[in-house]
Write a protein that holds these residues in place. Structure first.
Motif, short mmCIF file in Angstrom:
data_model
loop_
_atom_site.label_atom_id
_atom_site.label_comp_id
_atom_site.label_asym_id
_atom_site.label_seq_id
_atom_site.Cartn_x
_atom_site.Cartn_y
_atom_site.Cartn_z
N GLY A 281 0.79 -1.22 0.00
CA GLY A 281 0.00 0.00 0.00
C GLY A 281 0.83 1.27 0.00
O GLY A 281 0.29 2.36 0.22
N GLN A 282 2.14 1.17 -0.26
CA GLN A 282 3.01 2.34 -0.28
C GLN A 282 3.03 2.96 -1.68
O GLN A 282 3.03 2.25 -2.68
CB GLN A 282 4.43 1.96 0.14
CG GLN A 282 4.53 1.45 1.56
CD GLN A 282 5.94 1.00 1.91
OE1 GLN A 282 6.58 0.28 1.16
NE2 GLN A 282 6.43 1.43 3.06
N VAL A 283 3.08 4.28 -1.72
CA VAL A 283 3.03 5.02 -2.98
C VAL A 283 4.44 5.38 -3.43
O VAL A 283 5.23 5.94 -2.66
CB VAL A 283 2.19 6.30 -2.83
CG1 VAL A 283 2.17 7.08 -4.13
CG2 VAL A 283 0.77 5.95 -2.39
N TRP A 284 4.74 5.06 -4.69
CA TRP A 284 6.04 5.38 -5.30
C TRP A 284 5.80 6.29 -6.50
O TRP A 284 5.00 5.96 -7.37
CB TRP A 284 6.76 4.12 -5.75
CG TRP A 284 7.10 3.17 -4.64
CD1 TRP A 284 6.28 2.24 -4.07
CD2 TRP A 284 8.34 3.08 -3.94
NE1 TRP A 284 6.93 1.56 -3.08
CE2 TRP A 284 8.20 2.06 -2.97
CE3 TRP A 284 9.57 3.74 -4.05
CZ2 TRP A 284 9.23 1.70 -2.12
CZ3 TRP A 284 10.60 3.39 -3.20
CH2 TRP A 284 10.44 2.38 -2.25
N MET A 285 6.51 7.41 -6.56
CA MET A 285 6.27 8.41 -7.61
C MET A 285 7.40 8.40 -8.64
O MET A 285 8.57 8.27 -8.31
CB MET A 285 6.14 9.80 -6.98
CG MET A 285 5.68 10.88 -7.93
SD MET A 285 5.14 12.37 -7.05
CE MET A 285 3.61 11.78 -6.32
N ASN A 286 7.01 8.56 -9.89
CA ASN A 286 7.93 8.52 -11.02
C ASN A 286 8.89 9.71 -11.02
O ASN A 286 8.48 10.86 -10.88
CB ASN A 286 7.12 8.51 -12.32
CG ASN A 286 7.99 8.51 -13.55
OD1 ASN A 286 9.12 8.02 -13.53
ND2 ASN A 286 7.47 9.04 -14.64
#
Length: 310
Positions: A281-286
């Motif tokens: 559920g962790q968000v990774w940004m480009n």
């Protein structure tokens, strides 16, 4: 007339006999661990016969488990030896603080969790099994403890967004975005030699801010990590690009506001923020070199492998 070989059932039975009950228990547990992901793949891809009490799925699970169990029992000597060696490796990893028992348990659980909620669960296993290209070379090239790399990152934080107030909870993220802005505004894409991949170290790329996608990813990951950020590298079709850990979906809302209204207003105006949410559920940004703002468009959406730098 074709003669089929006679099956010696007593001999087959003797091969399945174990020297101790622990062998059977170990093989049974291993069979169960293997059966679960295979069953999820079959469950998602086979037609639901809609039998009462889902008996068709129960039958599939039992058949898969039985087949794997008997196969492993036939190879029990080799299997038990391999398990013993693997347990020693995990024990060693646990003792020295590397990949150990807790990590493999977490990876297995997260894989099963992701597969159960994915219409193509086999893709999850493929992504786990496929090797990350040039993994060892890339890890060694990410020189986040190199003074040149850290000094560059510190310079970027002093140059961009330095006087911003009111967002202390996201100070590290903002500083990593400053690194992104500095690198991407100066990056010059240059191909590798025709003979093969050239993996430049982070400190080497600092000299001219030039190279291909893996060189950019290495420099970005090293600089981000040198000031406390958590980067990872994504392998997709003929391409590698960096991402940064944002946090939860609640953090994503706040970071989205920062990008669009404070930090990259012109660059992101009227555009979407692109990111991935992992199995935890962790968000990774480009942070790709093609992006003009954090969360810019992906060059390729499909993930074939990932390399997280904790």
């Amino acid at each position: 007339m074709i003669k089929f070989p006679k099956i010696d059932f007593p001999q087959l039975k003797s091969k399945l006999q174990v020297k101790s009950p622990w062998d059977r228990i170990i093989i049974m547990l291993l069979s169960l661990l293997i059966t679960v992901p295979i069953f999820i793949i079959l469950h998602q891809n086979l037609i639901d016969l809609q039998w009462a009490f889902n008996l068709d799925r129960v039958l599939i699970f039992v058949l898969v488990f039985t087949a794997i169990f008997f196969l492993l029992m036939l190879l029990r000597t080799i299997i038990i030896l391999c398990i013993a060696v693997y347990l020693l490796v995990l024990f060693y990893g646990t003792v020295i603080g590397n990949y150990g028992f807790s990590e493999i348990s977490e990876d297995y659980n997260s894989m099963i969790y992701t597969m159960s909620d994915n219409p193509f669960p086999q893709d999850i296993i493929v992504a786990k099994l496929l090797p990350f290209p040039n993994k060892s070379k890339i890890i060694n090239a990410i020189e986040y403890q190199n003074p040149k790399v850290r000094n560059f990152a510190i310079m970027a934080t002093s140059k961009h967004f330095k006087g911003l107030k009111g967002y202390s909870d996201y100070r590290t993220i903002i500083q990593c975005f400053a690194v992104f802005k500095e690198i991407n505004s100066r990056w010059n894409y240059v191909n590798d030699p025709k003979e093969g991949d050239y993996i430049a170290t982070a400190s080497e790329s600092l000299e001219y801010f030039s190279g291909d996608c893996d060189d950019h990813s290495i420099l970005m990951a090293a600089a981000v990590r040198s000031i406390g950020g958590t980067p990872r590298l994504i392998h997709t079709k003929g391409h590698i690009y960096p991402e940064i850990l944002i946090g939860s979906t609640i953090d994503l809302e706040k970071v989205n506001y920062l990008i669009k209204n404070v930090l990259f207003v012109k660059e992101s105006y009227g555009k979407k923020i692109h990111y991935h949410i992992d199995e935890r559920g962790q968000v990774w940004m480009n942070l790709d070199y093609t992006a003009k703002y954090p969360g810019g468009p992906f060059m390729y959406e499909e993930i074939l492998g990932e390399l997280t730098l904790n």
